[in-house]
Write a protein that holds these residues in place. Structure first.
Motif, PDB file in Angstrom:
ATOM      1  N   ASP A 124       0.815  -1.232   0.000  1.00 17.73           N
ATOM      2  CA  ASP A 124       0.000   0.000   0.000  1.00 17.73           C
ATOM      3  C   ASP A 124       0.840   1.270   0.000  1.00 17.73           C
ATOM      4  N   SER A 125       2.071   1.170  -0.478  1.00 17.31           N
ATOM      5  CA  SER A 125       2.937   2.344  -0.514  1.00 17.31           C
ATOM      6  C   SER A 125       2.907   2.974  -1.900  1.00 17.31           C
ATOM      7  N   GLN A 126       3.119   4.271  -1.954  1.00 17.96           N
ATOM      8  CA  GLN A 126       3.187   4.988  -3.220  1.00 17.96           C
ATOM      9  C   GLN A 126       4.621   5.185  -3.686  1.00 17.96           C
ATOM     10  N   CYS A 127       5.534   4.388  -3.149  1.00 17.77           N
ATOM     11  CA  CYS A 127       6.940   4.488  -3.531  1.00 17.77           C
ATOM     12  C   CYS A 127       7.108   4.313  -5.043  1.00 17.77           C
ATOM     13  N   LYS A 128       8.153   4.912  -5.546  1.00 14.72           N
ATOM     14  CA  LYS A 128       8.515   4.753  -6.950  1.00 14.72           C
ATOM     15  C   LYS A 128       9.610   3.687  -7.055  1.00 14.72           C
ATOM     16  N   VAL A 129       9.405   2.730  -7.968  1.00 13.29           N
ATOM     17  CA  VAL A 129      10.372   1.656  -8.174  1.00 13.29           C
ATOM     18  C   VAL A 129      10.821   1.672  -9.628  1.00 13.29           C
ATOM     19  N   VAL A 130      12.122   1.840  -9.844  1.00 13.11           N
ATOM     20  CA  VAL A 130      12.717   1.718 -11.176  1.00 13.11           C
ATOM     21  C   VAL A 130      13.347   0.341 -11.260  1.00 13.11           C
ATOM     22  N   TYR A 131      12.950  -0.438 -12.244  1.00 17.29           N
ATOM     23  CA  TYR A 131      13.535  -1.768 -12.421  1.00 17.29           C
ATOM     24  C   TYR A 131      14.368  -1.781 -13.695  1.00 17.29           C
ATOM     25  N   ALA A 132      15.641  -2.121 -13.582  1.00 14.80           N
ATOM     26  CA  ALA A 132      16.535  -2.191 -14.733  1.00 14.80           C
ATOM     27  C   ALA A 132      16.828  -3.644 -15.069  1.00 14.80           C
ATOM     28  N   CYS A 133      16.586  -4.013 -16.314  1.00 18.50           N
ATOM     29  CA  CYS A 133      16.884  -5.374 -16.758  1.00 18.50           C
ATOM     30  C   CYS A 133      17.896  -5.330 -17.897  1.00 18.50           C
ATOM     31  N   ARG A 134      18.396  -6.514 -18.272  1.00 13.97           N
ATOM     32  CA  ARG A 134      19.449  -6.611 -19.279  1.00 13.97           C
ATOM     33  C   ARG A 134      19.310  -7.944 -20.010  1.00 13.97           C
ATOM     34  N   ASN A 135      19.820  -7.999 -21.204  1.00 19.00           N
ATOM     35  CA  ASN A 135      19.846  -9.254 -21.951  1.00 19.00           C
ATOM     36  C   ASN A 135      20.433 -10.368 -21.095  1.00 19.00           C
ATOM     37  N   ALA A 136      19.791 -11.546 -21.118  1.00 18.43           N
ATOM     38  CA  ALA A 136      20.207 -12.642 -20.236  1.00 18.43           C
ATOM     39  C   ALA A 136      21.627 -13.093 -20.486  1.00 18.43           C
ATOM     40  N   LYS A 137      22.058 -13.103 -21.732  1.00 17.00           N
ATOM     41  CA  LYS A 137      23.410 -13.586 -22.051  1.00 17.00           C
ATOM     42  C   LYS A 137      24.466 -12.629 -21.503  1.00 17.00           C
ATOM     43  N   ASP A 138      24.248 -11.323 -21.681  1.00 12.08           N
ATOM     44  CA  ASP A 138      25.188 -10.344 -21.123  1.00 12.08           C
ATOM     45  C   ASP A 138      25.151 -10.365 -19.600  1.00 12.08           C
ATOM     46  N   THR A 139      23.961 -10.561 -19.030  1.00 10.09           N
ATOM     47  CA  THR A 139      23.846 -10.640 -17.573  1.00 10.09           C
ATOM     48  C   THR A 139      24.681 -11.791 -17.040  1.00 10.09           C
ATOM     49  N   PHE A 140      24.551 -12.957 -17.642  1.00 11.74           N
ATOM     50  CA  PHE A 140      25.315 -14.116 -17.180  1.00 11.74           C
ATOM     51  C   PHE A 140      26.819 -13.885 -17.297  1.00 11.74           C
ATOM     52  N   VAL A 141      27.275 -13.401 -18.429  1.00 13.24           N
ATOM     53  CA  VAL A 141      28.713 -13.195 -18.636  1.00 13.24           C
ATOM     54  C   VAL A 141      29.263 -12.191 -17.623  1.00 13.24           C
ATOM     55  N   SER A 142      28.540 -11.086 -17.408  1.00 17.22           N
ATOM     56  CA  SER A 142      28.982 -10.091 -16.429  1.00 17.22           C
ATOM     57  C   SER A 142      29.024 -10.687 -15.028  1.00 17.22           C
ATOM     58  N   LEU A 143      28.006 -11.478 -14.694  1.00 18.03           N
ATOM     59  CA  LEU A 143      27.954 -12.116 -13.379  1.00 18.03           C
ATOM     60  C   LEU A 143      29.106 -13.092 -13.195  1.00 18.03           C
ATOM     61  N   TRP A 144      29.397 -13.874 -14.218  1.00 21.34           N
ATOM     62  CA  TRP A 144      30.494 -14.849 -14.142  1.00 21.34           C
ATOM     63  C   TRP A 144      31.836 -14.151 -13.907  1.00 21.34           C
ATOM     64  N   HIS A 145      32.112 -13.106 -14.668  1.00 26.87           N
ATOM     65  CA  HIS A 145      33.355 -12.353 -14.480  1.00 26.87           C
ATOM     66  C   HIS A 145      33.425 -11.758 -13.080  1.00 26.87           C
ATOM     67  N   PHE A 146      32.324 -11.151 -12.636  1.00 25.35           N
ATOM     68  CA  PHE A 146      32.306 -10.472 -11.344  1.00 25.35           C
ATOM     69  C   PHE A 146      32.532 -11.453 -10.202  1.00 25.35           C
TER      70      PHE A 146
END
Length: 331
Positions: A155-177
């Motif tokens: 019941d909150s009026q908070c603002k939520v920004v959700y950022a997503c990314r291509n799954a393949k780039d997400t995985f590669v970045s996660l693996w390196h990190f």
């Protein structure tokens, strides 16, 4: 004598007895680091310390209607979006062209605290000073990796920004990190093992597709509360997306600001090259021991082509196509 493990490797040392009892009842899976595990809780996988923080946050966090949240799956542009949104919200107090702007001396993860990891980790409730560290003069701004269903915002009026990314780039970045965070001298996790874990959804805050879909569906139902942003769109048309963010956050740019080139100044200040080149992001370190430089690798769209085999790319594409079928979402 070897140095003690940094905090991000001490996942179970600070757990409460209650948390230890809980995870003993949950399905578990090998984690990214040797001798660590992930636990399945309400459909998502967590490190034990992150799970404890999520539950503590749900029990204690008191939202304000003016709060702003940046929600992301890990490695989907979190650092960059923190910098951009912080600058948008604070541009009256900290003009983006200022020689004393906080981003020139402070890592974005120190300016914008993670709701669960920074403020509720180890079952610690946030102090007034900790909350203030992530706030603009008039609005609090937090980040989170929590799935939408876990956000303590009823019941909150908070603002939520959700950022997503291509799954393949997400995985590669996660693996390196994650490989950069492995203990000194420990071998890297091989890509094939990590890739299978990602495809199975058994990674921190995974499955990736369930995380994305939760916010996508909410953004379709309540577009005035949840803004869905694609990393690729941010890279391709940054100025358009910055204006879109400001309008969503109800602090759009005035005609005078447009004439003064404020949008371009924000983009210059928060560019990948500018932030990666600053001294604090080359030599600094967060309180949990992670080096700031680890948050700035490449930041390009399509980097997966340099790492994934054709078979791996096709497999991940098939999974994403199947999971997103009929939702109207394409990433």
């Amino acid at each position: 004598m070897s140095s003690p493990n940094p905090k991000y490797l001490q996942q179970e040392e600070s757990l409460t007895l209650e948390s230890k009892e809980l995870i003993s009842t949950l399905p578990r899976h090998n984690g990214w680091f040797d001798s660590t595990h992930l636990y399945l809780y309400r459909g998502f996988w967590y490190q034990p310390d992150h799970l404890q923080a999520v539950i503590s946050c749900q029990n204690h966090f008191q939202p304000r209607h003016s709060d702003v949240f940046l929600a992301t799956y890990p490695k989907c542009g979190t650092t960059w979006l923190k910098a951009i949104i912080f600058t948008i919200l604070n541009r009256k107090h900290f003009p983006p062209a200022s020689q004393n702007h906080p981003l020139l001396t402070t890592n974005p993860h120190q300016l914008v605290l993670s709701l669960e990891i920074d403020l509720y980790a180890a079952n610690q409730l946030p102090t007034a000073s900790a909350s203030a560290a992530s706030s603009s003069p008039s609005r609090r701004f937090f980040s989170t990796h929590m799935p939408h269903a876990s956000l303590p915002l009823p019941d909150s009026q908070c603002k939520v920004v959700y950022a997503c990314r291509n799954a393949k780039d997400t995985f590669v970045s996660l693996w390196h990190f994650m490989n950069k965070l492995r203990p000194q001298g420990a071998p890297e996790m091989d890509m094939e093992t990590a890739f299978q874990m990602f495809c199975d959804g058994a990674v921190g805050y995974g499955p990736f597709w369930d995380h994305v879909l939760g916010y996508w569906r909410r953004s379709r139902k309540e577009p005035e509360r949840v803004l869905f942003v694609r990393y690729e769109d941010m890279k391709e048309e940054a100025a358009v997306q910055v204006r879109r963010l400001a309008e969503f956050l109800e602090c759009g740019f005035s005609a005078a600001e447009e004439e003064e080139g404020v949008v371009d100044r924000i983009l210059d200040l928060t560019s990948f090259e500018s932030m990666r080149g600053s001294e604090v992001n080359r030599v600094g370190r967060l309180g949990n021991g992670i080096e700031n430089k680890h948050f700035f690798r490449e930041g390009v769209v399509g980097d997966w082509k340099n790492c994934l085999s054709a078979q791996m790319a096709q497999k991940l594409d098939r999974i994403v196509e199947e999971k997103f079928a009929g939702t109207g979402l394409f990433i």
